[in-house]
Design a protein around this motif. Structure first.
Motif, PDB file in Angstrom:
ATOM      1  N   PHE A 187      -0.823   1.552  -3.752  1.00  0.00           N
ATOM      2  CA  PHE A 187       0.619   1.225  -4.260  1.00  0.00           C
ATOM      3  C   PHE A 187       1.535   1.109  -3.046  1.00  0.00           C
ATOM      4  O   PHE A 187       2.689   0.561  -3.435  1.00  0.00           O
ATOM      5  N   ALA A 188       1.469   1.843  -2.045  1.00  0.00           N
ATOM      6  CA  ALA A 188       2.280   1.550  -0.772  1.00  0.00           C
ATOM      7  C   ALA A 188       2.213   0.466  -0.167  1.00  0.00           C
ATOM      8  O   ALA A 188       3.264  -0.520  -0.023  1.00  0.00           O
ATOM      9  N   MET A 189       0.995  -0.384   0.080  1.00  0.00           N
ATOM     10  CA  MET A 189       0.873  -1.788   0.424  1.00  0.00           C
ATOM     11  C   MET A 189       1.341  -2.676  -0.468  1.00  0.00           C
ATOM     12  O   MET A 189       1.864  -3.636  -0.265  1.00  0.00           O
ATOM     13  N   ASN A 190       1.125  -2.693  -1.744  1.00  0.00           N
ATOM     14  CA  ASN A 190       1.757  -3.444  -2.987  1.00  0.00           C
ATOM     15  C   ASN A 190       3.093  -3.882  -2.658  1.00  0.00           C
ATOM     16  O   ASN A 190       3.580  -4.602  -2.878  1.00  0.00           O
ATOM     17  N   GLU A 191       3.797  -2.638  -3.045  1.00  0.00           N
ATOM     18  CA  GLU A 191       5.323  -2.665  -2.433  1.00  0.00           C
ATOM     19  C   GLU A 191       5.556  -3.184  -1.402  1.00  0.00           C
ATOM     20  O   GLU A 191       6.612  -3.977  -1.125  1.00  0.00           O
TER      21      GLU A 191
ATOM     22  N   THR B 288      -7.562  -6.870   3.860  1.00  0.00           N
ATOM     23  CA  THR B 288      -7.178  -8.004   2.757  1.00  0.00           C
ATOM     24  C   THR B 288      -8.392  -7.975   1.870  1.00  0.00           C
ATOM     25  O   THR B 288      -7.860  -8.199   0.372  1.00  0.00           O
ATOM     26  N   GLU B 289      -9.639  -7.940   2.035  1.00  0.00           N
ATOM     27  CA  GLU B 289     -10.765  -7.805   1.163  1.00  0.00           C
ATOM     28  C   GLU B 289     -10.471  -6.713   0.260  1.00  0.00           C
ATOM     29  O   GLU B 289     -10.691  -6.761  -0.985  1.00  0.00           O
ATOM     30  N   TRP B 290     -10.304  -5.481   0.755  1.00  0.00           N
ATOM     31  CA  TRP B 290     -10.311  -4.081   0.112  1.00  0.00           C
ATOM     32  C   TRP B 290      -9.081  -4.602  -1.003  1.00  0.00           C
ATOM     33  O   TRP B 290      -9.104  -4.108  -2.130  1.00  0.00           O
ATOM     34  N   LEU B 291      -7.879  -4.876  -0.502  1.00  0.00           N
ATOM     35  CA  LEU B 291      -6.618  -4.924  -1.346  1.00  0.00           C
ATOM     36  C   LEU B 291      -6.927  -5.873  -2.645  1.00  0.00           C
ATOM     37  O   LEU B 291      -6.563  -5.649  -3.574  1.00  0.00           O
ATOM     38  N   GLY B 292      -7.773  -6.891  -2.086  1.00  0.00           N
ATOM     39  CA  GLY B 292      -7.773  -7.990  -3.164  1.00  0.00           C
ATOM     40  C   GLY B 292      -8.972  -7.331  -4.259  1.00  0.00           C
ATOM     41  O   GLY B 292      -8.802  -7.484  -5.360  1.00  0.00           O
TER      42      GLY B 292
END
Length: 284
Positions: free
Chosen positions: A221-225, A248-252
């Motif tokens: 949620f922190a990185m998405n924002e 990047t892979e983990w976020l995806g």
């Protein structure tokens, strides 16, 4: 879990607040029912209930359980885990629990404040802020790279993760059987979730649960924002795939989580909220 404990649970928060989203995600993951009391205008005003429940900081989120208020998102997450130990959101091993707390605090003390600075930065300040953010992101990239459980499960861990995915598929498939032929938004969402889970089962590796929901919720949620702020407000591309391949892979992979997608508001609404935050911050 006692029924009366479940029935008297309220969360003062907002789906447009990443700190509230952490708590909503944890409650959903554990299957704990409760009431979300939406703090609609928390940027410009505070309700009496919020001020009474959190007189020190006067901020969301606040969890009210059986009339007792608990503030600060990381504190609330630990309280939830200790009160409802089923489906733990922190590992039992003391070292792993400490490590999860460390990285959650790292995100709150390094990543989140940098995003707030970027929100109101002047053009000449942006490059320096981005540099500092990427230095912090490098730590998370290394954590993910050096610890397979923080991104992809392999071997025995993959088998265990795959079994959990199969367990998740059971109620989804039952739901879709009961609603066969229907085509509303919720049913379509469940179809999409089923496809995501099946794709994960067929993949060579299986996305892990990050060892604990705490890090999933806090980091994602922190990185998405932050990514929304960098792209839409600061007009800067923050995430470099070559520089941060594992992150990047983990976020995806995490972005495909059905619960996360059901919690986050529509992107246009979220962006409007972020712009309002930027204006509010600039005026103070």
């Amino acid at each position: 879990m006692a029924e009366e404990e479940e029935s008297d649970l309220k969360l003062i928060g907002s789906e447009k607040c990443q700190f509230s989203c952490r708590i909503i995600y944890a409650l959903y993951t554990k299957g704990i029912p409760g009431e979300l009391i939406e703090e609609e205008d928390y940027l410009s005003s505070k309700t009496d209930l919020l001020v009474e429940s959190n007189p020190v900081y006067k901020k969301i989120p606040v969890l009210i359980h059986n009339g007792k208020a608990i503030s600060e998102s990381l504190v609330i997450l630990e309280y939830i885990d200790e009160t409802w130990p089923e489906k733990p959101i922190l590992r039992k091993d003391p070292y792993e629990r400490a490590r999860a707390r460390f990285w959650a605090k790292f995100v709150d003390e390094k990543i989140v404040p940098a995003g707030e600075r970027l929100l109101i930065a002047k053009d000449e300040e942006k490059d320096e802020i981005i540099k500092h953010i990427q230095e912090h992101m490098a730590f998370l990239e290394n954590v993910i790279k050096e610890n397979s459980e923080y991104l992809l499960a392999e071997g025995d861990e993959a088998d265990e993760a795959n079994e959990k995915i199969r367990e998740l598929l059971v109620p989804i498939e039952k739901f879709l059987e009961e609603h066969e032929g229907e085509d509303d938004e919720w049913v379509q969402g469940m179809r999409d979730q089923k496809k995501i889970l099946i794709d994960l089962l067929e993949a060579k590796n299986t996305v892990s649960n990050f060892g604990c929901v705490v890090l999933n919720a806090v980091v994602y949620f922190a990185m998405n924002e932050l990514l929304m702020i960098s792209r839409e407000i600061a007009q800067v591309e923050l995430l470099d795939t070559d520089q941060f391949p594992k992150f990047t892979e983990w976020l995806g992979l995490t972005s495909q989580n059905f619960t996360i997608n059901s919690i986050l508001p529509p992107e246009d609404d979220y962006l409007s909220h972020i712009r309002a935050r930027a204006e509010a911050a600039k005026s103070t």
